[in-house]
Write a protein that holds these residues in place. Structure first.
Motif, short mmCIF file in Angstrom:
data_model
loop_
_atom_site.label_atom_id
_atom_site.label_comp_id
_atom_site.label_asym_id
_atom_site.label_seq_id
_atom_site.Cartn_x
_atom_site.Cartn_y
_atom_site.Cartn_z
N LEU A 214 10.62 68.05 60.88
CA LEU A 214 9.27 68.18 60.34
C LEU A 214 9.21 69.35 59.35
CD1 LEU A 214 7.13 67.59 63.55
CD2 LEU A 214 7.20 66.12 61.52
N ALA A 215 9.77 70.48 59.75
CA ALA A 215 9.75 71.66 58.88
C ALA A 215 10.46 71.39 57.57
CB ALA A 215 10.41 72.84 59.60
N TYR A 216 11.64 70.78 57.66
CA TYR A 216 12.43 70.59 56.45
C TYR A 216 11.83 69.54 55.52
CZ TYR A 216 16.09 69.48 53.20
OH TYR A 216 16.77 69.26 52.03
N TYR A 217 11.49 68.39 56.04
CA TYR A 217 11.05 67.30 55.15
C TYR A 217 9.64 67.50 54.60
CZ TYR A 217 15.33 64.87 56.18
OH TYR A 217 16.67 64.54 56.27
N ILE A 218 8.79 68.17 55.35
CA ILE A 218 7.48 68.51 54.79
C ILE A 218 7.65 69.52 53.66
CG2 ILE A 218 5.25 69.61 55.25
CD1 ILE A 218 5.34 68.38 58.05
N ALA A 219 8.58 70.46 53.85
CA ALA A 219 8.87 71.44 52.80
C ALA A 219 9.39 70.76 51.54
CB ALA A 219 9.89 72.46 53.31
N ILE A 220 10.29 69.81 51.70
CA ILE A 220 10.83 69.10 50.54
C ILE A 220 9.74 68.30 49.84
CG2 ILE A 220 12.45 67.31 49.81
CD1 ILE A 220 13.69 70.04 50.55
N LEU A 221 8.87 67.66 50.62
CA LEU A 221 7.76 66.91 50.04
C LEU A 221 6.86 67.83 49.22
CD1 LEU A 221 6.07 64.32 49.75
CD2 LEU A 221 4.97 64.91 51.92
N LEU A 222 6.55 69.00 49.75
CA LEU A 222 5.71 69.95 49.03
C LEU A 222 6.38 70.43 47.75
CD1 LEU A 222 4.28 72.04 52.02
CD2 LEU A 222 3.04 70.42 50.57
N LYS A 223 7.69 70.66 47.81
CA LYS A 223 8.41 71.08 46.61
C LYS A 223 8.39 69.99 45.54
CE LYS A 223 12.30 73.49 47.21
NZ LYS A 223 13.62 73.91 47.76
N VAL A 224 8.55 68.76 45.96
CA VAL A 224 8.51 67.64 45.02
C VAL A 224 7.14 67.56 44.35
CG1 VAL A 224 8.54 65.12 44.83
CG2 VAL A 224 10.32 66.29 46.13
N LEU A 225 6.09 67.71 45.15
CA LEU A 225 4.73 67.63 44.60
C LEU A 225 4.44 68.77 43.64
CD1 LEU A 225 2.71 66.60 47.81
CD2 LEU A 225 3.23 65.18 45.81
N VAL A 226 4.85 69.98 44.00
CA VAL A 226 4.64 71.13 43.11
C VAL A 226 5.39 70.94 41.80
CG1 VAL A 226 5.18 73.58 42.80
CG2 VAL A 226 4.13 72.80 44.92
N GLN A 227 6.65 70.51 41.88
CA GLN A 227 7.45 70.35 40.67
C GLN A 227 6.96 69.19 39.81
OE1 GLN A 227 11.70 70.43 41.60
NE2 GLN A 227 11.35 72.06 43.10
N LEU A 228 6.38 68.20 40.43
CA LEU A 228 5.84 67.06 39.69
C LEU A 228 4.77 67.51 38.70
CD1 LEU A 228 5.76 63.93 39.40
CD2 LEU A 228 3.97 63.94 41.17
N PHE A 229 3.98 68.50 39.09
CA PHE A 229 2.87 68.93 38.25
C PHE A 229 3.16 70.20 37.43
CE2 PHE A 229 0.80 66.50 41.66
CZ PHE A 229 0.07 65.59 40.90
N THR A 230 4.21 70.92 37.77
CA THR A 230 4.42 72.21 37.11
C THR A 230 5.77 72.40 36.43
OG1 THR A 230 5.22 73.20 39.19
CG2 THR A 230 2.84 73.34 38.74
N LEU A 231 6.78 71.60 36.80
CA LEU A 231 8.13 71.86 36.31
C LEU A 231 8.24 71.78 34.79
CD1 LEU A 231 11.08 72.47 36.86
CD2 LEU A 231 11.47 70.03 37.26
N ASN A 232 7.62 70.78 34.19
CA ASN A 232 7.72 70.64 32.73
C ASN A 232 7.18 71.88 32.01
OD1 ASN A 232 8.88 68.12 32.86
ND2 ASN A 232 6.95 67.01 32.68
#
Length: 232
Positions: free
Chosen positions: A37-55
């Motif tokens: 739970l800790a790991y995959y929720i963290a990865i999901l949050l990182k994906v969401l953050v990068q989706l909107f901010t990485l570019n």
């Protein structure tokens, strides 16, 4: 030239190492569940953050800012949630929790998809376009396989270390231990510098940091556990 089965060594070695350590150290399904739970929720949050901010961050063309961008995400999400779920689950098995976090990344998220991808390249070469780097002869492939495996070992070391310290922080109530674990997450600051450092230097630095993290976690564990036993 085709896909050489020598490349299967990478995912197989990493899976055997990841699952093997977990089999030896983890004795509770609860540890596996809360670490997942800790790991995959963290990865999901990182994906969401990068989706909107990485570019936008990449458009700044500033490596230190990009490094902080990656490092802080790992510290806040992966280390932060490792601590939160260790607290929520009342986890007592520090090393078991740490190696479980490492397994979910290296043994599952990285190695299993890689293995299936390589199988597809091997069995369906006429259908799939094989990347040039996967068509190297054995003499060129082995160093790349070795460095890729070393990177996963480094990941195992740092995940295990901050997972252990997160549990130790929960057990002892010492928030400073969580801060040490949080600092370990900043290892991803190095990610944007790989091309500039060269893969050999990058992997050596990463592995050295992994060893340092393990030594720090082990030393702090001995210190606080001995202090606790003297107190009783």
């Amino acid at each position: 030239m085709g896909f050489d089965p020598i490349y299967f060594l990478f995912p197989i070695i990493v899976m055997v190492l990841s699952f093997g350590i977990v089999y030896k150290l983890v004795k509770s399904v609860k540890v596996l569940m809360f670490s997942a739970l800790a790991y995959y929720i963290a990865i999901l949050l990182k994906v969401l953050v990068q989706l909107f901010t990485l570019n936008y961050i990449e458009s700044l063309n500033n490596l230190p800012i990009l490094g902080l961008y990656y490092g802080l995400q790992t510290s806040m999400f992966e280390v932060g949630l490792a601590y939160a779920f260790a607290l929520l689950g009342k986890i007592k098995d520090g090393w078991g929790y740490g190696v479980s976090l490492a397994m979910w990344e290296n043994g599952v998220l990285v190695s299993i998809p890689t293995l299936f991808t390589y199988m597809a390249y091997y069995f369906f070469p006429s259908i799939l376009s094989i990347p040039p780097q996967l068509e190297y002869p054995v003499i060129q492939a082995l160093p790349l396989i070795g460095l890729s495996t070393l990177e996963r070992v480094s990941s195992l070391l740092v995940h295990s270390s901050w997972g252990y310290l997160s549990v130790l922080s929960v057990i002892t109530g010492r928030k400073r231990l969580f801060l040490v674990a949080f600092a370990m997450g900043l290892v991803d600051f190095l990610v944007p510098f790989e091309k500039h450092l060269g893969i050999l230097t990058f992997e050596f630095i990463l592995f050295s940091i992994g060893l340092i993290c393990l030594a720090i976690a082990w030393s702090l564990g001995r210190y606080y556990r001995s202090t606790s036993s003297k107190g009783t």
